[in-house]
Design a protein around this motif. Structure first.
Motif, PDB file in Angstrom:
ATOM      1  N   UNK A  22       0.837  -0.994   0.258  1.00 56.32           N
ATOM      2  CA  UNK A  22      -0.378   0.060   0.389  1.00 56.32           C
ATOM      3  C   UNK A  22       1.082   1.488   0.643  1.00 56.32           C
ATOM      4  N   UNK A  23       2.128   1.297   0.923  1.00 62.75           N
ATOM      5  CA  UNK A  23       2.938   3.002   0.818  1.00 62.75           C
ATOM      6  C   UNK A  23       3.943   3.293  -0.901  1.00 62.75           C
ATOM      7  N   UNK A  24       4.002   2.268  -0.859  1.00 64.70           N
ATOM      8  CA  UNK A  24       4.537   1.952  -2.443  1.00 64.70           C
ATOM      9  C   UNK A  24       4.104   2.109  -3.707  1.00 64.70           C
ATOM     10  N   UNK A  25       2.731   1.395  -3.058  1.00 59.34           N
ATOM     11  CA  UNK A  25       1.489   1.461  -4.853  1.00 59.34           C
ATOM     12  C   UNK A  25       1.877   3.153  -4.620  1.00 59.34           C
ATOM     13  N   UNK A  26       1.477   4.113  -3.362  1.00 63.58           N
ATOM     14  CA  UNK A  26       0.493   5.274  -3.939  1.00 63.58           C
ATOM     15  C   UNK A  26       2.158   6.549  -4.064  1.00 63.58           C
ATOM     16  N   UNK A  27       2.792   6.085  -4.381  1.00 63.06           N
ATOM     17  CA  UNK A  27       4.401   6.935  -4.663  1.00 63.06           C
ATOM     18  C   UNK A  27       4.205   6.947  -6.089  1.00 63.06           C
ATOM     19  N   UNK A  28       3.930   8.338  -6.175  1.00 64.72           N
ATOM     20  CA  UNK A  28       4.181   9.037  -7.652  1.00 64.72           C
ATOM     21  C   UNK A  28       5.265   7.666  -8.855  1.00 64.72           C
ATOM     22  N   UNK A  29       5.424   7.505  -9.825  1.00 68.39           N
ATOM     23  CA  UNK A  29       6.686   6.947 -10.691  1.00 68.39           C
ATOM     24  C   UNK A  29       6.671   5.568 -10.078  1.00 68.39           C
ATOM     25  N   UNK A  30       5.877   4.768  -8.789  1.00 66.71           N
ATOM     26  CA  UNK A  30       5.558   3.624  -9.242  1.00 66.71           C
ATOM     27  C   UNK A  30       4.346   3.319  -9.919  1.00 66.71           C
ATOM     28  N   UNK A  31       4.809   2.328 -10.712  1.00 63.01           N
ATOM     29  CA  UNK A  31       4.112   2.108 -12.083  1.00 63.01           C
ATOM     30  C   UNK A  31       3.177   0.431 -11.730  1.00 63.01           C
ATOM     31  N   UNK A  32       3.273  -0.138 -10.753  1.00 61.94           N
ATOM     32  CA  UNK A  32       2.862  -1.414 -10.815  1.00 61.94           C
ATOM     33  C   UNK A  32       4.224  -2.453  -9.270  1.00 61.94           C
ATOM     34  N   UNK A  33       3.047  -2.921  -8.756  1.00 62.85           N
ATOM     35  CA  UNK A  33       3.828  -3.310  -6.985  1.00 62.85           C
ATOM     36  C   UNK A  33       3.160  -4.602  -6.509  1.00 62.85           C
ATOM     37  N   UNK A  34       4.169  -6.220  -7.021  1.00 63.47           N
ATOM     38  CA  UNK A  34       2.934  -7.168  -6.269  1.00 63.47           C
ATOM     39  C   UNK A  34       3.517  -7.475  -4.855  1.00 63.47           C
ATOM     40  N   UNK A  35       2.917  -8.517  -4.224  1.00 66.48           N
ATOM     41  CA  UNK A  35       3.328  -8.858  -3.459  1.00 66.48           C
ATOM     42  C   UNK A  35       3.664 -10.667  -3.375  1.00 66.48           C
ATOM     43  N   UNK A  36       5.302 -11.267  -2.699  1.00 66.84           N
ATOM     44  CA  UNK A  36       4.861 -12.284  -2.993  1.00 66.84           C
ATOM     45  C   UNK A  36       6.467 -13.010  -2.163  1.00 66.84           C
ATOM     46  N   UNK A  37       6.748 -13.879  -2.455  1.00 66.38           N
ATOM     47  CA  UNK A  37       8.130 -14.375  -1.099  1.00 66.38           C
ATOM     48  C   UNK A  37       8.816 -14.319  -2.306  1.00 66.38           C
ATOM     49  N   UNK A  38      10.698 -14.050  -1.596  1.00 65.96           N
ATOM     50  CA  UNK A  38      11.690 -14.427  -1.679  1.00 65.96           C
ATOM     51  C   UNK A  38      12.614 -14.640  -0.631  1.00 65.96           C
TER      52      UNK A  38
END
Ligand code: MHO
Length: 213
Positions: A22-38
């Motif tokens: 949610x935090x990164x998703x709102x930033x201008x210039x961030x186009x897409x975010x998804x969650x996962x495991x790594x």
């Protein structure tokens, strides 16, 4: 409409991934975010069998509009990197190239100066990123079932669209009111949607994982 611009990737772990997305998703210039495991060795981890993996977000950003250094600032500002956590919630930066590695190391040194103590943040090379299950993608947006339905968002959208990424950011109260207004048409929002979003942003009830995390 989905922006069609060249993007770079950034991968971060900083605790329960619902709020981080949610935090990164709102930033201008961030186009897409998804969650996962790594970060781990086990192949095809799931939420129920994470093994040695860590909850993470994979960010696609437009380097013309936001720098990796500024993403790192958001990283440090939104979790406590000195807290000892189980591997599932540990603090980590997964770099995608040499330049990211250098920026990450510099920012970690700087963070130590600022905090006056060492951080537990791991800096590692990005490996396979396993997408989390559908129900984890844009988790706090999905809780608004009627809103989501009226926008026609599908599981595919929740996983990989600009639209769901931005809506998640805004509905959780992150991001800037002005930017939301500017993006109203591109996001396909009606005046009713805008009122709903404004109320949700004010209530601030969502957007947090339970205290334990
Ligand atoms: N079950 C915890 C954490 C979920 S998280 C994706 C909660 O309800 O907040 O690890």
């Amino acid at each position: 409409q989905e922006p069609d611009v060249p993007t770079l990737k950034a991968t971060f772990s900083m605790g329960c991934f619902w709020g981080v997305e949610s935090v990164f998703g709102a930033l201008p210039g961030v186009i897409r975010v998804k969650v996962g495991y790594t970060g781990g060795i086990k192949e095809n981890p799931t939420y129920e069998s994470l093994d040695d993996h860590t909850e993470s977000v994979e960010i696609e950003f437009d380097p013309e509009r936001i720098t990796y250094a500024s993403l790192l600032e958001t990283f440090w500002a939104n979790h406590n990197p000195s807290d000892l956590k189980p591997v599932q919630y540990m603090s980590a930066i997964f770099y995608h190239d040499y330049i990211q590695m250098k920026s990450a190391e510099d920012s970690k040194l700087n963070q130590r100066r600022v905090l006056g103590e060492d951080t537990l943040t791991k800096i590692k090379r990005a490996k396979v990123f396993y997408d989390a299950e559908d129900y984890h993608q844009k988790y706090f947006l999905r809780q608004h079932a009627n809103f989501v339905q009226s926008l026609g968002l599908t599981d595919q959208d929740f996983l990989s669209s600009w639209r769901a990424t931005k809506l998640l950011g805004y509905i959780t109260g992150n991001g800037d009111e002005q930017n939301l207004k500017q993006e109203k048409d591109a996001l396909g929002l009606t005046d009713d949607h805008m009122s709903y979003l404004a109320a949700a942003r004010k209530s601030g009830k969502e957007g947090r994982c339970s205290a334990a995390k």
